[in-house]
Scaffold this motif. Structure first.
Motif, PDB file in Angstrom:
ATOM      1  N   SER A   1     -13.333  34.346 -10.884  1.00  0.00           N
ATOM      2  CA  SER A   1     -14.221  35.487 -10.718  1.00  0.00           C
ATOM      3  C   SER A   1     -14.218  35.985  -9.277  1.00  0.00           C
ATOM      4  CB  SER A   1     -15.649  35.099 -11.135  1.00  0.00           C
ATOM      5  OG  SER A   1     -16.549  36.155 -10.891  1.00  0.00           O
ATOM      6  N   GLU A   2     -14.222  35.054  -8.331  1.00  0.00           N
ATOM      7  CA  GLU A   2     -14.245  35.437  -6.919  1.00  0.00           C
ATOM      8  C   GLU A   2     -12.980  36.207  -6.537  1.00  0.00           C
ATOM      9  OE1 GLU A   2     -14.932  33.365  -2.526  1.00  0.00           O
ATOM     10  OE2 GLU A   2     -14.421  32.127  -4.268  1.00  0.00           O
ATOM     11  N   TYR A   3     -11.842  35.778  -7.040  1.00  0.00           N
ATOM     12  CA  TYR A   3     -10.594  36.482  -6.721  1.00  0.00           C
ATOM     13  C   TYR A   3     -10.629  37.907  -7.275  1.00  0.00           C
ATOM     14  CZ  TYR A   3      -5.748  37.746  -6.175  1.00  0.00           C
ATOM     15  OH  TYR A   3      -4.610  38.408  -5.805  1.00  0.00           O
ATOM     16  N   VAL A   4     -11.049  38.044  -8.524  1.00  0.00           N
ATOM     17  CA  VAL A   4     -11.100  39.374  -9.142  1.00  0.00           C
ATOM     18  C   VAL A   4     -12.103  40.265  -8.416  1.00  0.00           C
ATOM     19  CG1 VAL A   4     -11.651  40.622 -11.270  1.00  0.00           C
ATOM     20  CG2 VAL A   4     -10.354  38.486 -11.383  1.00  0.00           C
ATOM     21  N   PHE A   5     -13.252  39.699  -8.051  1.00  0.00           N
ATOM     22  CA  PHE A   5     -14.284  40.465  -7.342  1.00  0.00           C
ATOM     23  C   PHE A   5     -13.782  40.929  -5.978  1.00  0.00           C
ATOM     24  CE2 PHE A   5     -17.852  40.635  -4.354  1.00  0.00           C
ATOM     25  CZ  PHE A   5     -18.658  41.580  -4.988  1.00  0.00           C
ATOM     26  N   ASN A   6     -13.115  40.058  -5.245  1.00  0.00           N
ATOM     27  CA  ASN A   6     -12.601  40.409  -3.924  1.00  0.00           C
ATOM     28  C   ASN A   6     -11.498  41.452  -3.987  1.00  0.00           C
ATOM     29  OD1 ASN A   6     -14.369  38.672  -2.624  1.00  0.00           O
ATOM     30  ND2 ASN A   6     -12.923  36.964  -2.582  1.00  0.00           N
ATOM     31  N   ALA A   7     -10.890  41.587  -5.169  1.00  0.00           N
ATOM     32  CA  ALA A   7      -9.871  42.626  -5.362  1.00  0.00           C
ATOM     33  C   ALA A   7     -10.491  43.976  -5.705  1.00  0.00           C
ATOM     34  CB  ALA A   7      -8.903  42.207  -6.458  1.00  0.00           C
ATOM     35  N   GLY A   8     -11.843  44.029  -5.803  1.00  0.00           N
ATOM     36  CA  GLY A   8     -12.527  45.300  -6.010  1.00  0.00           C
ATOM     37  C   GLY A   8     -13.037  45.547  -7.406  1.00  0.00           C
ATOM     38  N   TYR A   9     -13.003  44.524  -8.264  1.00  0.00           N
ATOM     39  CA  TYR A   9     -13.465  44.697  -9.639  1.00  0.00           C
ATOM     40  C   TYR A   9     -14.745  43.891  -9.859  1.00  0.00           C
ATOM     41  CZ  TYR A   9      -8.916  46.705 -10.773  1.00  0.00           C
ATOM     42  OH  TYR A   9      -7.809  47.506 -10.801  1.00  0.00           O
ATOM     43  N   SER A  10     -15.697  44.508 -10.529  1.00  0.00           N
ATOM     44  CA  SER A  10     -16.857  43.756 -10.988  1.00  0.00           C
ATOM     45  C   SER A  10     -16.379  42.726 -11.990  1.00  0.00           C
ATOM     46  CB  SER A  10     -17.866  44.711 -11.643  1.00  0.00           C
ATOM     47  OG  SER A  10     -18.914  43.983 -12.242  1.00  0.00           O
TER      48      SER A  10
END
Length: 405
Positions: free
Chosen positions: A356-365
């Protein structure tokens, strides 16, 4: 470890039965035009039909009438004529289970079955959450698909639901919850007013886009501002990727779309979501990019079930971000909900958080969906009519218990 070698091809389940309309059809779920035609068939003059349709619509979808005699603004003579030809039947509760978290699962018996036939059943789930409530609605008895992580997918496909049976689940939920708020506006300043059912998700039993016309007609009734009035932005339709009907969903229904993705490589998705053998990921992603009305204000949801050592690596997270590039999207990470006989395990919580953290840091909720109703098999991927194997006597006992609650 998952065997990633799928059998060749993809075979859709064939419905075992067809819907047979009862002699007295229910008016639930019909469009205004269909109601007008039926009124014409029982002798209502053309000049009165628009008014009469509006009366019926109000009583059905604002006040929740279950009998024609409740419709006091309709003449007694017309009420008698309507009752002689039609019903207002909706599903009935066979059994209700309430989770420790407040989630409710109803096993529903569909109306209109003919004498001597085993009534068909579906499951509907209500999820309360901080002043709002989401109703998870079914579209088929059983399911067309065979997603390997989904309990519902292990069932046979009995038949598609009608628009009336889909709308009827919403009416039943409002009946059961005491949610008829006659005279209240649907929303104020963008928020629901005094409603318990505020959101609809087509995420129950079945693949909605393999029953497109009935789902479309039902959701247009649900979204109608003069009736149930749940706005299109509060309705989400989930599909495993029936590509030809994705554009139609945006153009003809106009609701939010959720894609059950679950894998970023064709060879893995072929196993998890066998429909992928027919519509590959690249084709699915193009249909998502072309979805009518897609914008940053109206993002598409991608559902991704977290399966331990199957699709939960950081390499998978990187590939997911790359795959969704350019699509206004949010990603719902769903901890796998176990069910009897499943060979999968839920990813470790630490791994879910890293993903989740990787996806979030890429700009996605990338919210992690809190499992709701796991203890009553009401969570995502767990729905399956538990009474498939019950005897007639046991089903009658459950129905009697539900009626006395």
């Amino acid at each position: 470890m998952l065997d990633a070698t799928p059998p060749a091809g993809f075979v859709e389940k064939t419905p075992l039965e067809r819907y047979v309309a009862p002699l007295k059809p229910s008016l639930v779920g019909l469009s205004r035009g269909e109601l007008a035609d039926l009124l014409g068939g029982i002798g209502v003059p053309a000049g009165q039909r628009k008014m009469r349709v509006q009366q019926l619509w109000h009583w059905l979808y604002v006040r929740g009438a279950r009998e024609f005699d409740e419709m006091t603004s309709v003449s007694k003579e017309l009420r008698a004529t309507l009752a002689a030809h039609f019903t207002l039947a909706r599903p009935t509760v066979v059994a209700e289970q309430v989770s420790v978290d407040g989630t409710r699962k109803w096993l529903l018996e569909l109306p209109g079955e003919h004498e001597g036939e085993k009534p068909h059943q579906v499951e509907t789930v209500y999820i309360p959450d901080d002043g709002r409530g989401t109703l998870c609605v079914s579209s088929q008895v059983g399911c067309t698909l065979t997603c390997s992580f989904c309990h519902t997918g292990t069932q046979r496909l009995v038949r598609n639901l009608t628009a009336g049976e889909i709308v009827g689940q919403v009416l039943l939920a409002r009946d059961r919850l005491g949610d008829w708020q006659a005279g209240l506006p649907a929303e104020k300043d963008g928020d629901p007013v005094g409603r318990l059912v505020t959101n609809i998700v087509m995420m129950g039993m079945g693949e909605p886009l393999y029953n497109f016309e009935a789902v479309r007609d039902a959701l247009l009734v649900v979204a109608d501002g003069d009736g149930i009035a749940i706005s299109r932005r509060r309705i989400t339709l989930s599909t495993s990727g029936v590509v030809p009907n994705i554009a139609r969903t945006g153009a003809e229904i106009g609701v939010s779309l959720a894609i059950s993705l679950h894998a970023v490589r064709d060879e893995l998705r072929d196993v998890l979501v066998p429909l992928n053998r027919k519509y590959k990921i690249a084709e699915l992603m193009q249909a998502c990019r072309d979805y009518p009305g897609l914008s940053n204000a109206r993002r598409m949801t991608f559902e991704y079930v977290m399966l331990k050592d199957v699709n939960d690596s950081l390499a998978d997270a990187r590939a997911l971000v790359k795959l969704l590039k350019g699509i206004p999207a949010k990603i719902n990470l769903i901890p796998f909900n176990p069910w009897p006989g499943s060979t999968y395990e839920c990813s470790d919580w630490e791994q879910i958080e890293k993903f989740s953290e990787y996806v979030f840091n890429a700009g996605y909720s990338s919210p992690v969906r809190t499992p709701r109703g796991r203890d009553i098999l009401a969570a995502c991927g767990q729905l399956k009519s538990a009474t498939e194997k019950l005897s007639a006597r046991e089903r009658m006992a459950l129905r009697a218990m539900a009626m006395t609650e």
